[in-house]
Design an enzyme around this catalytic site. Structure first.
Site, short mmCIF file in Angstrom:
data_model
loop_
_atom_site.label_atom_id
_atom_site.label_comp_id
_atom_site.label_asym_id
_atom_site.label_seq_id
_atom_site.Cartn_x
_atom_site.Cartn_y
_atom_site.Cartn_z
N CYS A 74 -5.79 -3.30 -4.31
CA CYS A 74 -4.88 -2.90 -3.29
C CYS A 74 -5.82 -2.73 -2.05
O CYS A 74 -6.87 -2.27 -1.92
CB CYS A 74 -4.44 -1.34 -3.59
SG CYS A 74 -3.38 -0.85 -2.24
N CYS A 77 -6.25 0.82 -0.60
CA CYS A 77 -7.01 1.98 -1.13
C CYS A 77 -8.55 2.07 -0.43
O CYS A 77 -8.83 0.95 0.00
CB CYS A 77 -7.23 1.67 -2.61
SG CYS A 77 -5.61 2.39 -3.62
N HIS A 191 2.34 3.47 3.45
CA HIS A 191 1.86 3.01 4.69
C HIS A 191 2.89 2.64 5.53
O HIS A 191 4.02 2.44 5.11
CB HIS A 191 0.84 1.84 4.63
CG HIS A 191 1.60 0.43 4.31
ND1 HIS A 191 2.14 0.28 3.02
CD2 HIS A 191 1.88 -0.50 4.92
CE1 HIS A 191 2.73 -0.93 2.82
NE2 HIS A 191 2.67 -1.50 3.99
ZN LIG Z 1 -3.52 1.65 -2.97
#
Ligand SMILES: [Zn+2]
Length: 362
Positions: A74, A77, A191
């Site tokens: 990801c 992250c 997000h």
């Molecule tokens: Zn993430």
């Protein structure tokens, strides 16, 4: 009101990343970006459609953007020893960075205006596109944030609105969150995004015209009068507190749509007082909880802050949050089909008063 503890760094391709730290002695500048990234792509171009008097952004490079990566890869992250993400630090509170695949960018020269034909001017997509990560928790969601984290997010969006409004050529700053694959989200990590547009978007133009006409006709203020009428009637109010009211618009376009309006008319997020910023989180979290309770599963939604424009028409603009979902039943989504997509004429299957009543009861 400026954000007290922020640390700006540059990623390996020159893009800016800013840590907004909640703890006083946190910096995170000591973690460099160890990746070797290619130069960011050129920005989009804006083409004018003379038939409908609208600018359309064409951004071909966005076709290659990251699409639903596995959770150990990801990009939102924090970085780990085995994977370098977009965020070099091993942890963060709220972080903002320039989008790797921007629709608009401030890296281009402002003077490259050309034309396709006499009727179709083309201008560079000047502006800026940022990504904001609300939490380092990959499996979190905005609705699971604490009220104090929501306050931090509001402060960060105010900071970004102020700074992005100062980019030459920027006409409006729009922070928003898309949630759920049904909406077209390409990354699961919670997000949002912040767009700084080089032109006033069509919807804002329409709203400014409406406010202007109302002022000319009645001498009154459209935002203040609509909010006062909704609060007096109460039938479409979902929840409220001392500083904010959440209500379903009388002519809402979407099956479930709520506006969160500050009781004091302000142009944008930076203009909100301390008390108004504190009062927003508890009410918004309550509305998001009601959304998720509607069908007993996470509600896909779009949530966007409408703000006053930077230049001409600024005095007619006003801050409010628009939250809506395309889910109209447990297993049904509303698609923008012929009437909505081709004609811009919305047909809503859910009566707004009924939607408000249902949301109130949850
Ligand atoms: Zn993430």
């Amino acid at each position: 009101m400026t954000f007290k503890n922020r640390t700006a760094i540059r990623l390996s391709d020159g893009r800016e990343l800013i840590y907004f730290n909640e703890e006083p002695h946190t910096h995170r500048a000591e973690y460099p970006d160890t990746r070797h990234l290619p130069t960011p792509p050129p920005a989009s171009q804006l083409r004018y459609d003379p038939l409908v008097d609208e600018w359309v952004a064409v951004a071909a490079h966005r076709q290659t953007r990251t699409f639903l990566p596995p959770s150990d890869a990801c990009p939102l992250c924090p970085s780990t020893p085995s994977f370098a993400s977009e965020i070099p630090a091993p942890d963060y509170d709220v972080v903002v960075f320039e989008n790797q695949f921007p629709s608009f960018s401030d890296r281009i020269k402002p003077d490259e205006i050309t034309s396709l034909t006499d009727l179709v001017p083309v201008r560079p997509g000047i502006g800026r596109c940022e990504v904001i990560c609300f939490t380092s928790d990959h499996n979190g969601s905005f609705g699971k944030l604490s009220p104090s984290r929501v306050r931090t997010v509001v402060d960060v969006l105010a900071d970004r609105t102020l700074e992005m409004s100062q980019i030459t050529g920027v006409a409006q700053v729009f922070p928003f969150e898309n949630r759920g694959v049904e909406i077209g989200v390409t990354l699961h990590h919670p997000h949002g995004q912040i767009y700084a547009y080089p032109t006033v978007p069509p919807r804002t133009q329409q709203m400014l015209r409406a406010a202007d006409r109302y002022r000319t006709r009645t001498g009154g203020d459209l935002y203040t009068d609509v909010l006062a009428a909704e609060r007096a009637s109460g039938v479409r109010v979902v929840a409220s507190n001392e500083h904010w009211t959440a209500y379903v618009p009388a002519a809402s376009r979407w099956p479930y749509e709520v506006q969160l309006a500050p009781h004091r008319k302000v142009p944008d997020l930076p203009a909100l007082s301390d008390e108004e910023r504190d009062a927003f989180g508890p009410l918004y979290l309550d509305v998001l909880r009601r959304f998720d309770a509607l069908f007993g599963k996470p509600m896909p939604y779009i949530s966007g802050w409408h703000q006053a424009v930077v230049g001409e028409g600024r005095e007619l603009g006003y801050l409010h949050l628009q939250l809506f979902s395309i889910r109209r039943a447990a297993d049904k989504l509303k698609f923008l089909a012929g009437s909505e997509s081709a004609m811009g004429a919305f047909i809503n299957d859910i009566v707004p008063e009924k939607a408000a009543e249902t949301l109130r009861s949850l």
